[in-house]
Design a protein around this motif. Structure first.
Motif, PDB file in Angstrom:
ATOM      1  N   ARG A 175       0.834  -1.189   0.000  1.00  0.00           N
ATOM      2  CA  ARG A 175       0.000   0.000   0.000  1.00  0.00           C
ATOM      3  C   ARG A 175       0.874   1.247   0.000  1.00  0.00           C
ATOM      4  O   ARG A 175       2.098   1.163   0.167  1.00  0.00           O
ATOM      5  N   ALA A 176       0.248   2.388  -0.152  1.00  0.00           N
ATOM      6  CA  ALA A 176       0.986   3.653  -0.203  1.00  0.00           C
ATOM      7  C   ALA A 176       1.784   3.858   1.080  1.00  0.00           C
ATOM      8  O   ALA A 176       1.268   3.687   2.186  1.00  0.00           O
ATOM      9  N   GLY A 177       3.069   4.192   0.911  1.00  0.00           N
ATOM     10  CA  GLY A 177       3.929   4.464   2.052  1.00  0.00           C
ATOM     11  C   GLY A 177       4.578   3.247   2.660  1.00  0.00           C
ATOM     12  O   GLY A 177       5.459   3.394   3.526  1.00  0.00           O
ATOM     13  N   GLU A 178       4.194   2.041   2.262  1.00  0.00           N
ATOM     14  CA  GLU A 178       4.814   0.829   2.816  1.00  0.00           C
ATOM     15  C   GLU A 178       6.162   0.584   2.143  1.00  0.00           C
ATOM     16  O   GLU A 178       6.277   0.665   0.917  1.00  0.00           O
ATOM     17  N   ALA A 179       7.153   0.247   2.939  1.00  0.00           N
ATOM     18  CA  ALA A 179       8.506   0.029   2.416  1.00  0.00           C
ATOM     19  C   ALA A 179       8.623  -1.338   1.758  1.00  0.00           C
ATOM     20  O   ALA A 179       7.985  -2.305   2.189  1.00  0.00           O
ATOM     21  N   ASP A 180       9.444  -1.403   0.707  1.00  0.00           N
ATOM     22  CA  ASP A 180       9.700  -2.691   0.070  1.00  0.00           C
ATOM     23  C   ASP A 180      10.863  -3.383   0.765  1.00  0.00           C
ATOM     24  O   ASP A 180      11.322  -2.950   1.840  1.00  0.00           O
ATOM     25  N   ALA A 181      11.369  -4.471   0.168  1.00  0.00           N
ATOM     26  CA  ALA A 181      12.438  -5.249   0.798  1.00  0.00           C
ATOM     27  C   ALA A 181      13.712  -4.435   0.969  1.00  0.00           C
ATOM     28  O   ALA A 181      14.512  -4.699   1.872  1.00  0.00           O
ATOM     29  N   ALA A 182      13.904  -3.428   0.120  1.00  0.00           N
ATOM     30  CA  ALA A 182      15.100  -2.586   0.202  1.00  0.00           C
ATOM     31  C   ALA A 182      14.897  -1.401   1.138  1.00  0.00           C
ATOM     32  O   ALA A 182      15.792  -0.563   1.281  1.00  0.00           O
ATOM     33  N   GLY A 183      13.720  -1.308   1.735  1.00  0.00           N
ATOM     34  CA  GLY A 183      13.449  -0.201   2.644  1.00  0.00           C
ATOM     35  C   GLY A 183      12.968   1.062   1.955  1.00  0.00           C
ATOM     36  O   GLY A 183      12.843   2.104   2.595  1.00  0.00           O
ATOM     37  N   VAL A 184      12.670   0.968   0.653  1.00  0.00           N
ATOM     38  CA  VAL A 184      12.215   2.135  -0.103  1.00  0.00           C
ATOM     39  C   VAL A 184      10.691   2.200  -0.065  1.00  0.00           C
ATOM     40  O   VAL A 184      10.012   1.205  -0.334  1.00  0.00           O
ATOM     41  N   SER A 185      10.155   3.348   0.278  1.00  0.00           N
ATOM     42  CA  SER A 185       8.705   3.534   0.283  1.00  0.00           C
ATOM     43  C   SER A 185       8.315   4.558  -0.774  1.00  0.00           C
ATOM     44  O   SER A 185       9.044   5.528  -1.012  1.00  0.00           O
ATOM     45  N   ARG A 186       7.171   4.331  -1.391  1.00  0.00           N
ATOM     46  CA  ARG A 186       6.674   5.225  -2.437  1.00  0.00           C
ATOM     47  C   ARG A 186       5.219   5.562  -2.160  1.00  0.00           C
ATOM     48  O   ARG A 186       4.518   4.811  -1.458  1.00  0.00           O
ATOM     49  N   PRO A 187       4.736   6.666  -2.726  1.00  0.00           N
ATOM     50  CA  PRO A 187       3.371   7.098  -2.422  1.00  0.00           C
ATOM     51  C   PRO A 187       2.288   6.323  -3.164  1.00  0.00           C
ATOM     52  O   PRO A 187       1.098   6.574  -2.948  1.00  0.00           O
ATOM     53  N   GLU A 197       4.413 -10.686 -11.589  1.00  0.00           N
ATOM     54  CA  GLU A 197       4.647  -9.338 -12.097  1.00  0.00           C
ATOM     55  C   GLU A 197       4.024  -8.304 -11.158  1.00  0.00           C
ATOM     56  O   GLU A 197       3.105  -8.618 -10.402  1.00  0.00           O
ATOM     57  N   THR A 198       4.544  -7.082 -11.209  1.00  0.00           N
ATOM     58  CA  THR A 198       4.008  -6.028 -10.348  1.00  0.00           C
ATOM     59  C   THR A 198       3.777  -4.751 -11.151  1.00  0.00           C
ATOM     60  O   THR A 198       4.615  -4.351 -11.959  1.00  0.00           O
ATOM     61  N   LEU A 199       2.629  -4.137 -10.917  1.00  0.00           N
ATOM     62  CA  LEU A 199       2.284  -2.857 -11.538  1.00  0.00           C
ATOM     63  C   LEU A 199       2.253  -1.803 -10.436  1.00  0.00           C
ATOM     64  O   LEU A 199       1.550  -1.961  -9.430  1.00  0.00           O
ATOM     65  N   TYR A 200       3.022  -0.746 -10.625  1.00  0.00           N
ATOM     66  CA  TYR A 200       3.037   0.359  -9.672  1.00  0.00           C
ATOM     67  C   TYR A 200       2.016   1.395 -10.122  1.00  0.00           C
ATOM     68  O   TYR A 200       2.010   1.834 -11.276  1.00  0.00           O
TER      69      TYR A 200
END
Length: 373
Positions: free
Chosen positions: A245-257, A349-352
């Motif tokens: 979801r928005a603001g959740e960090a991925d495995a690398a610790g990167v979060s996106r809106p 697959e993943t769609l952002y």
């Protein structure tokens, strides 16, 4: 045709739960309707619309079959474990029933204590026998259900393979129809030089989005249906599950809106509402990106496609194909086995998806309904 075969299979295939059965029937109905529209299509644009509905109907039907397979596998595992845990009790029960079945009537009533003992033994046997018969009946029902579930999984797996071949054919036909269709209405003409300069100068998606107006020439006002009233109910542009979801960090610790939706290989991406294509092409580390504008100051960013059908400046109707996700072609790299479907594997697959209002991102789930699985 594979399309007809899948319709019949969806209508006839049993499902482990009523909702999956209903979903399969709905998909079969949609597939038939799309087939009728495809037969009646005269222009390439009509064919694109009909083939888009065909691909979506296949995806809906295959999802229903996968859900049924998953439920069946879970139920079979549950029954098998229960039967294994009761193996000793079952053996004793079968022994007792076997002894009762082979004993002669007069001998079964004899007792060392005489008639009174025989009467008591008869009363005890009469009280125990219904319980033994009930256990035997339950055992028989469980064994029958396990057998039926295994047959269901074998039949559904074969149907799934046919469906995967059918949807692959439909996607190929869709790509050809998109290439053959006449030009869609355009709101503006893209200036390729300005686009190249903007991409070269861009370090973030935010910076690119804020400069999109620079790449447009000869722009005309848009006459699109308003979407403000549909806030919170727009369909997701692809069938899948929300992974982050928005603001959740991925495995690398990167979060996106934005949100990340996990999809199956080659899943079809469509417009959730009529929109102007503000940009379509590669961007930064997002892969292929399509940016849609349903209304002024509202941008829908779709990033991570493998194939894009949209062209910058075009006006796309709601439900129009935007592109396809990546991954192995279904039917070649995907294993439709019951064990794979039961594990939920396959969404590789993943769609952002990012939504921007004005110059700021907002939670996409403020706009999209999130019940599409």
């Amino acid at each position: 045709m594979i399309r007809t075969a899948l319709v019949l299979a969806l209508l006839a295939a049993p499902a482990a739960a009523q909702d999956q059965a209903q979903a399969a029937r709905n998909a079969a109905r949609a597939l038939e309707e799309a087939s009728v529209q495809l037969d009646a299509a005269e222009s390439a644009r009509d064919q694109v619309r009909a083939l888009t509905q065909t691909v979506q109907a296949y995806e809906e039907g295959l999802a229903a079959l996968r859900d049924g397979l998953r439920e069946a596998a879970i139920r079979e595992t549950e029954l098998s474990r229960r039967l294994a845990a009761q193996e000793g009790e079952i053996s004793q029960l079968l022994g007792v029933l076997s002894a009762l079945g082979t004993a002669s009537g007069p001998q079964a009533l004899l007792h060392p204590d005489g008639p009174v003992g025989s009467a008591r033994a008869g009363m005890m046997l009469a009280s125990v026998t219904p319980g033994l018969a009930q256990e035997a009946q339950q055992l028989r029902a469980d064994l029958t259900e396990v057998t039926d579930l295994r047959a269901l999984q074998e039949n559904a797996a074969a149907t799934l393979r046919d469906g995967l071949a059918g949807v692959q054919t439909a996607r190929t036909e869709l790509s050809q129809a998109v290439a053959d269709r006449t030009a869609l209405p355009k709101r503006f003409t893209e200036d390729p030089v300005r686009t190249a300069i903007l991409i070269a100068a861009t370090e973030t998606l935010e910076g690119f989005a804020s400069g999109l107006s620079e790449i447009a020439t000869n722009e005309t006002p848009a006459d699109l249906p308003p979407v403000a009233a549909r806030r919170g109910s727009l369909p997701l542009p692809v069938r899948g599950e929300i992974l982050r979801r928005a603001g959740e960090a991925d495995a690398a610790g990167v979060s996106r809106p934005g949100i990340v939706v996990a999809t199956r290989s080659r899943a079809l991406v469509t417009t959730p509402a009529a929109a102007t294509v503000r940009y379509s092409g590669p961007l930064l580390d997002y892969g292929l990106v399509t940016i849609l504008e349903p209304q002024p100051d509202l941008l829908l960013v779709l990033a991570g496609l493998d194939t894009t059908y949209a062209q910058t400046g075009e006006i796309l109707p709601e439900g129009a194909p935007v592109g396809l996700m990546g991954g192995d072609e279904p039917g070649t790299g995907e294993d439709p086995s019951p064990s794979r479907e039961a594990s939920g594997a396959g969404r590789t697959e993943t769609l952002y998806i990012e939504v921007r209002e004005g110059d700021a991102p907002v939670d996409p789930l403020e706009w999209f309904a999130s019940d599409k699985g």
